[in-house]
Write an enzyme that holds these catalytic residues in place. Structure first.
Site, PDB file in Angstrom:
ATOM      1  N   GLY A   8      55.657  26.629  65.795  1.00 39.38           N
ATOM      2  CA  GLY A   8      54.498  27.467  65.498  1.00 39.38           C
ATOM      3  C   GLY A   8      53.726  27.750  66.765  1.00 39.38           C
ATOM      4  CB  SER A   9      50.428  29.193  67.286  1.00 39.99           C
ATOM      5  OG  SER A   9      49.635  28.302  66.530  1.00 39.99           O
ATOM      6  CB  THR A  10      50.365  27.039  72.197  1.00 40.81           C
ATOM      7  OG1 THR A  10      51.662  27.496  72.607  1.00 40.81           O
ATOM      8  CG2 THR A  10      49.877  25.995  73.191  1.00 40.81           C
TER       9      THR A  10
ATOM     10  CB  THR B 249      49.099  25.207  64.924  1.00 39.32           C
ATOM     11  OG1 THR B 249      48.414  26.395  64.577  1.00 39.32           O
ATOM     12  CG2 THR B 249      49.188  24.325  63.703  1.00 39.32           C
ATOM     13  N   GLY B 250      50.070  23.581  67.517  1.00 43.02           N
ATOM     14  CA  GLY B 250      50.878  22.498  68.084  1.00 43.02           C
ATOM     15  C   GLY B 250      50.007  21.396  68.674  1.00 43.02           C
TER      16      GLY B 250
ATOM     17  CD  GLU C 274      61.739  24.020  70.053  1.00 40.07           C
ATOM     18  OE1 GLU C 274      61.322  24.643  71.045  1.00 40.07           O
ATOM     19  OE2 GLU C 274      62.855  23.486  70.004  1.00 40.07           O
TER      20      GLU C 274
ATOM     21  CB  CYS D  29      59.227  31.961  69.766  1.00 38.76           C
ATOM     22  SG  CYS D  29      60.942  31.556  69.480  1.00 38.76           S
TER      23      CYS D  29
HETATM   24  P1  NAD Z   1      51.051  28.634  63.126  1.00 39.95           P
HETATM   25  O1  NAD Z   1      50.882  27.635  64.209  1.00 39.95           O
HETATM   26  O2  NAD Z   1      49.881  29.384  62.656  1.00 39.95           O
HETATM   27  O3  NAD Z   1      51.679  27.945  61.812  1.00 39.95           O
HETATM   28  C1  NAD Z   1      52.896  27.233  61.855  1.00 39.95           C
HETATM   29  C2  NAD Z   1      52.932  26.234  60.709  1.00 39.95           C
HETATM   30  O4  NAD Z   1      51.931  25.237  60.919  1.00 39.95           O
HETATM   31  C3  NAD Z   1      52.643  26.830  59.330  1.00 39.95           C
HETATM   32  O5  NAD Z   1      53.538  26.236  58.403  1.00 39.95           O
HETATM   33  C4  NAD Z   1      51.215  26.358  59.048  1.00 39.95           C
HETATM   34  O6  NAD Z   1      50.922  26.246  57.676  1.00 39.95           O
HETATM   35  C5  NAD Z   1      51.210  25.008  59.716  1.00 39.95           C
HETATM   36  N1  NAD Z   1      49.879  24.487  60.099  1.00 39.95           N
HETATM   37  C6  NAD Z   1      48.752  25.179  60.355  1.00 39.95           C
HETATM   38  N2  NAD Z   1      47.742  24.339  60.698  1.00 39.95           N
HETATM   39  C7  NAD Z   1      48.276  23.092  60.698  1.00 39.95           C
HETATM   40  C8  NAD Z   1      47.757  21.794  61.025  1.00 39.95           C
HETATM   41  N3  NAD Z   1      46.497  21.616  61.415  1.00 39.95           N
HETATM   42  N4  NAD Z   1      48.588  20.742  60.949  1.00 39.95           N
HETATM   43  C9  NAD Z   1      49.881  20.907  60.574  1.00 39.95           C
HETATM   44  N5  NAD Z   1      50.421  22.104  60.243  1.00 39.95           N
HETATM   45  C10 NAD Z   1      49.629  23.175  60.332  1.00 39.95           C
HETATM   46  O7  NAD Z   1      52.219  29.595  63.665  1.00 39.95           O
HETATM   47  P2  NAD Z   1      52.745  30.951  62.978  1.00 39.95           P
HETATM   48  O8  NAD Z   1      51.667  31.968  63.134  1.00 39.95           O
HETATM   49  O9  NAD Z   1      53.311  30.618  61.642  1.00 39.95           O
HETATM   50  O10 NAD Z   1      53.962  31.328  63.920  1.00 39.95           O
HETATM   51  C11 NAD Z   1      53.865  32.129  65.058  1.00 39.95           C
HETATM   52  C12 NAD Z   1      53.833  31.287  66.311  1.00 39.95           C
HETATM   53  O11 NAD Z   1      54.971  30.426  66.339  1.00 39.95           O
HETATM   54  C13 NAD Z   1      53.918  32.082  67.590  1.00 39.95           C
HETATM   55  O12 NAD Z   1      53.035  31.557  68.563  1.00 39.95           O
HETATM   56  C14 NAD Z   1      55.352  31.878  68.061  1.00 39.95           C
HETATM   57  O13 NAD Z   1      55.547  32.033  69.443  1.00 39.95           O
HETATM   58  C15 NAD Z   1      55.606  30.495  67.600  1.00 39.95           C
HETATM   59  N6  NAD Z   1      57.041  30.272  67.436  1.00 39.95           N
HETATM   60  C16 NAD Z   1      57.665  29.437  68.315  1.00 39.95           C
HETATM   61  C17 NAD Z   1      59.029  29.246  68.210  1.00 39.95           C
HETATM   62  C18 NAD Z   1      59.745  28.322  69.152  1.00 39.95           C
HETATM   63  O14 NAD Z   1      60.857  27.924  68.840  1.00 39.95           O
HETATM   64  N7  NAD Z   1      59.178  27.962  70.281  1.00 39.95           N
HETATM   65  C19 NAD Z   1      59.749  29.896  67.210  1.00 39.95           C
HETATM   66  C20 NAD Z   1      59.078  30.739  66.336  1.00 39.95           C
HETATM   67  C21 NAD Z   1      57.714  30.907  66.462  1.00 39.95           C
END
Ligand code: NAD
Length: 467
Positions: A218-220, A222-223, A240, A274
């Protein structure tokens, strides 16, 4: 169509339901249950129980179960296709690509194992590395490639002998829930469970003491929250995260052909990938010619509401992301950037945004420094190798890059100087199950896929055997 959480091989409903939208049309999709803390606790308990026996199952049996899952998905492809296309907004072509890739990842992991290795041996001692599973893995997934990213995690975790609890994105839960339903007869209860939920369920997973590892895509932003919570119980972690990938175009390329491919790499799923190219650096000797060819390729992009045309272009997946892309366009306009081709004022259906190319915006502008995750291509000019390497590396993220050069030795020399996890040479970004995938800097921690990726789903235990 009905959707269920899958807990301990049971299809579960919930008093709390959610619905998401088809981004192509903004029509409401199906109801899906939202899991709560009680569901999570039950799933963790079931997974811990299942782990006791699943870890002892021969790897060949685990591989067979995964191979059957791939066959089952393939047999039900029509239904999964319809669901995935509607929730992601992908065209039939893109949906097919995602399902093919999902099958590839499952089958890749269904043919893998990590055998013991003898690290050292002499007359008195033998030192062996073994690779026992971690336990219960919690997987948290994004909305852009919901099925392939989820099933790559599931298949790697399961073949190594872990149990897994998967949480899809609330924007795109449906295909994942359906595939988990297909998997019920193929795995013992508690081995593969799926909880649809909002961000709160994700947060509770990262805090849960019964989960041994979090694999998060997911996003940096949230990561960082995931890491802060997961560290409280010292969980293993793979993150990731986001990127700001650059394509470097060298002066010796076939300009017309490469401009077409770079446009495809930037606009694949409208840049919602991504590793989509998010910045394009073109050598000054070919800049004008390349810009013209790129604009031509971008202007040829058709918006097809039906999704039936063979197009790689998509609507933006959700309202939140739509606003981020629109704000970036507005920022470039208000700062007087030159648009080599523009989105235009014509009304678009759904969350579609027409692609645009921005001609040489400043290096410190938002469109160059931020992850746009949408169809805006900033085009920059470079003159020396040291200059372009410095500018491409001058960022907090380090996920991927592309280098385009007729002379592959030049391309490889440049690639090795880039501070990123993956570099594609003379191709746009096409991840493969064979290649380790990892983000450097703030694009991630650890990595997945390939031989090395399997090691992220196990311990390495050393047996030091005295003779
Ligand atoms: P996001 O971070 O908003 O959400 C990802 C997941 O995290 C969702 O399931 C969400 O419900 C969950 N989440 C949200 N808050 C949380 C918390 N506090 N604790 C635990 N889980 C939580 O990301 P997104 O908008 O779904 O995806 C897009 C982003 O993901 C972009 O930045 C993209 O670059 C990145 N991405 C990275 C890769 C990679 O392999 N590096 C692949 C695909 C997408």
């Amino acid at each position: 169509m009905e959707f269920f959480n899958i807990v301990n091989s049971e299809k579960r409903q919930s008093g709390n339901l959610m619905t998401s939208l088809n981004p192509r049309t903004k029509e409401k999709l199906w109801n899906a249950p939202v899991a709560g803390e009680a569901d999570l606790n039950e799933a963790v308990q079931a997974a811990r129980q299942a782990f006791k026996t699943w870890k002892l199952v021969e790897v060949e049996e685990r591989q067979k179960s995964l191979a059957r899952l791939a066959d089952e998905l393939d047999a039900r492809r029509g239904q999964i296709h319809e669901i995935l296309a509607r929730e992601t907004g992908k065209s039939d072509l893109l949906t097919n690509i995602e399902i093919d890739d999902t099958l590839k990842f499952i089958r890749f992991n269904a043919s893998r194992s990590v055998p013991d290795e003898i690290e050292y041996e002499d007359g008195t001692v033998k030192i062996v590395s073994t690779h026992p599973p971690l336990g219960v893995v919690g997987a948290i997934c994004p909305w852009n490639f919901p099925l392939v990213l989820a099933m790559a995690k599931v298949s790697a975790a399961l073949v190594m002998g872990n149990c897994i609890i998967l949480k899809p994105s609330p924007f795109t839960p449906y295909a994942t829930l359906k595939v988990a339903e297909l998997a019920i007869p193929l795995f013992p209860p508690g081995v593969f469970q799926v909880l649809n939920g909002d961000n709160e369920v994700g947060r509770l997973m990262t805090l849960h003491p019964g989960i041994d590892k979090i694999t998060f895509t997911g996003s940096t932003a949230t990561g960082k929250k995931v890491a802060a919570n997961a560290i409280k119980t010292l969980k293993r972690m793979t993150l990731e995260l986001g990127g700001n990938d650059a394509s470097i175009i060298c002066p010796d390329v076939d300009v017309q052909a490469v401009a077409q491919k770079v446009a495809a790499g930037c606009l694949f799923h409208s840049g919602q990938m991504c590793v989509a190219t998010k910045r394009v650096y073109v050598h000054k000797d070919i800049f004008g010619e390349f810009r013209e060819a790129l604009v031509k390729a971008v202007n040829a992009t058709e918006i097809d509401v039906s999704g039936k045309e063979p197009s790689l272009f998509s609507p933006i997946q959700n309202d939140m992301q739509y606003r981020i892309v629109k704000d970036l366009l507005a920022d470039s306009k208000s700062n007087g950037h030159t648009f080599a081709c523009e989105e235009g004022s014509q009304q678009q259906p759904g969350f579609f945004i027409r692609p645009s190319v921005i001609d040489r915006p400043p290096d410190d502008s938002k469109i160059v420094t931020m992850e746009q995750f949408g169809p805006i291509i900033p085009l920059m000019e470079w003159s020396s190798e040291s200059d372009v390497i410095q500018r491409v590396n001058d960022t907090d993220s380090g996920l991927g890059s592309c280098v385009w050069a007729r002379d592959t030795a030049t391309a490889e020399r440049l690639a090795r100087k880039l501070e990123v996890g993956s570099v594609w040479i003379n191709s746009f970004e096409i991840p493969s199950p064979y290649g380790y995938f990892s983000g450097w800097k703030q694009s991630g921690v650890g990595g997945e896929w390939g031989r090395q990726g399997l090691l992220s789903y196990c311990h390495t235990q050393t047996l030091q055997i005295s003779k």
